[in-house]
Scaffold this active site. Structure first.
Site, PDB file in Angstrom:
ATOM      1  N   ALA A  81      23.410  39.144 -13.500  1.00 46.94           N
ATOM      2  CA  ALA A  81      23.942  38.630 -14.763  1.00 46.94           C
ATOM      3  C   ALA A  81      25.220  39.374 -15.119  1.00 46.94           C
ATOM      4  O   ALA A  81      25.324  40.585 -14.910  1.00 46.94           O
ATOM      5  CB  ALA A  81      22.907  38.794 -15.876  1.00 46.94           C
ATOM      6  N   VAL A  82      26.156  38.625 -15.662  1.00 41.72           N
ATOM      7  CA  VAL A  82      27.437  39.190 -16.088  1.00 41.72           C
ATOM      8  C   VAL A  82      27.663  38.765 -17.539  1.00 41.72           C
ATOM      9  O   VAL A  82      27.467  37.599 -17.890  1.00 41.72           O
ATOM     10  CB  VAL A  82      28.586  38.698 -15.182  1.00 41.72           C
ATOM     11  CG1 VAL A  82      29.933  39.156 -15.709  1.00 41.72           C
ATOM     12  CG2 VAL A  82      28.376  39.190 -13.742  1.00 41.72           C
ATOM     13  N   GLU A 114      16.457  32.953  -5.391  1.00 39.93           N
ATOM     14  CA  GLU A 114      16.223  31.621  -5.934  1.00 39.93           C
ATOM     15  C   GLU A 114      17.249  31.388  -7.025  1.00 39.93           C
ATOM     16  O   GLU A 114      17.527  32.293  -7.815  1.00 39.93           O
ATOM     17  CB  GLU A 114      14.813  31.502  -6.508  1.00 39.93           C
ATOM     18  CG  GLU A 114      13.742  31.577  -5.439  1.00 39.93           C
ATOM     19  CD  GLU A 114      12.357  31.752  -6.006  1.00 39.93           C
ATOM     20  OE1 GLU A 114      12.224  32.249  -7.144  1.00 39.93           O
ATOM     21  OE2 GLU A 114      11.401  31.399  -5.311  1.00 39.93           O
ATOM     22  N   ASN A 119      23.095  25.517 -11.321  1.00 35.74           N
ATOM     23  CA  ASN A 119      23.950  26.692 -11.520  1.00 35.74           C
ATOM     24  C   ASN A 119      25.009  26.723 -10.411  1.00 35.74           C
ATOM     25  O   ASN A 119      24.946  27.509  -9.470  1.00 35.74           O
ATOM     26  CB  ASN A 119      23.109  27.971 -11.530  1.00 35.74           C
ATOM     27  CG  ASN A 119      23.902  29.174 -11.996  1.00 35.74           C
ATOM     28  OD1 ASN A 119      25.124  29.172 -11.993  1.00 35.74           O
ATOM     29  ND2 ASN A 119      23.192  30.214 -12.376  1.00 35.74           N
ATOM     30  N   TYR A 126      26.944  32.660  -3.977  1.00 34.26           N
ATOM     31  CA  TYR A 126      26.001  33.002  -2.911  1.00 34.26           C
ATOM     32  C   TYR A 126      26.442  32.434  -1.571  1.00 34.26           C
ATOM     33  O   TYR A 126      26.355  33.114  -0.543  1.00 34.26           O
ATOM     34  CB  TYR A 126      24.595  32.512  -3.267  1.00 34.26           C
ATOM     35  CG  TYR A 126      24.057  33.107  -4.546  1.00 34.26           C
ATOM     36  CD1 TYR A 126      24.319  34.430  -4.904  1.00 34.26           C
ATOM     37  CD2 TYR A 126      23.300  32.344  -5.424  1.00 34.26           C
ATOM     38  CE1 TYR A 126      23.831  34.965  -6.084  1.00 34.26           C
ATOM     39  CE2 TYR A 126      22.803  32.878  -6.606  1.00 34.26           C
ATOM     40  CZ  TYR A 126      23.080  34.189  -6.932  1.00 34.26           C
ATOM     41  OH  TYR A 126      22.600  34.714  -8.096  1.00 34.26           O
TER      42      TYR A 126
END
Length: 159
Positions: A81-82, A114, A119, A126
């Site tokens: 998370a950012v 996952e 998203n 990824y």
């Protein structure tokens, strides 16, 4: 041995500490429909097999983090998370790179994750880092409107 990695925007990446739990929960809540509570992060931060990498400034203001679980010869990216004000500055890239670098010193040979099929930004990140789709889980992630999104399962070799 001090673990430290460079990150964009004058930040650096270092291992997370139990005192970071509240900050990690706050950042996670900004990025996910169901954020994890700080006590869950405190538990992860206290475990040896769940390294946490935090991107922060010299005053240790945290801008983002990645949380990994290591089990035998596998690693799983549990979450990344950012903070919204740091998004789009390649911080996710730097966090993944730090995790990959650190995992070279572990028994992990492959990493899994996952991600919600909707998203797109995360999937692109990824894929740029060599992850490939290997499976999916229909109805895995709850959404605010009461429906559920499919999770894509992705993997890549380490090292």
């Amino acid at each position: 041995m001090i673990k430290l990695w460079m990150a964009p925007g004058g930040l650096h990446i270092e291992p997370g500490q139990t005192r970071d739990a509240r900050d990690l929960a706050a950042i996670h809540a900004k990025g996910f429909y169901r954020g994890w509570p700080s006590n869950e992060f405190a538990s992860f931060l206290s475990e040896r097999d769940t390294p946490v990498y935090v991107a922060c400034d010299a005053k240790r203001r945290i801008a983002g983090f990645a949380l990994v679980r290591i089990a035998a010869d596998e690693a799983e990216l549990l979450t990344i998370a950012v903070d919204p004000k740091w998004r789009g500055k390649r911080l996710g890239h730097a966090l993944l790179k730090a995790a990959f670098d650190d995992l070279l010193m572990s028994p992990a040979k492959r990493m899994f994750l996952e991600v919600s099929e909707d998203n797109v930004a995360a999937i692109r990140l990824y894929e740029r880092h060599g992850f490939a789709r290997i499976a999916s889980r229909k109805g895995y992630y709850p959404k605010p409107d009461g429906t559920a999104a499919t999770a894509l399962v992705m993997a890549r070799d380490l090292g």
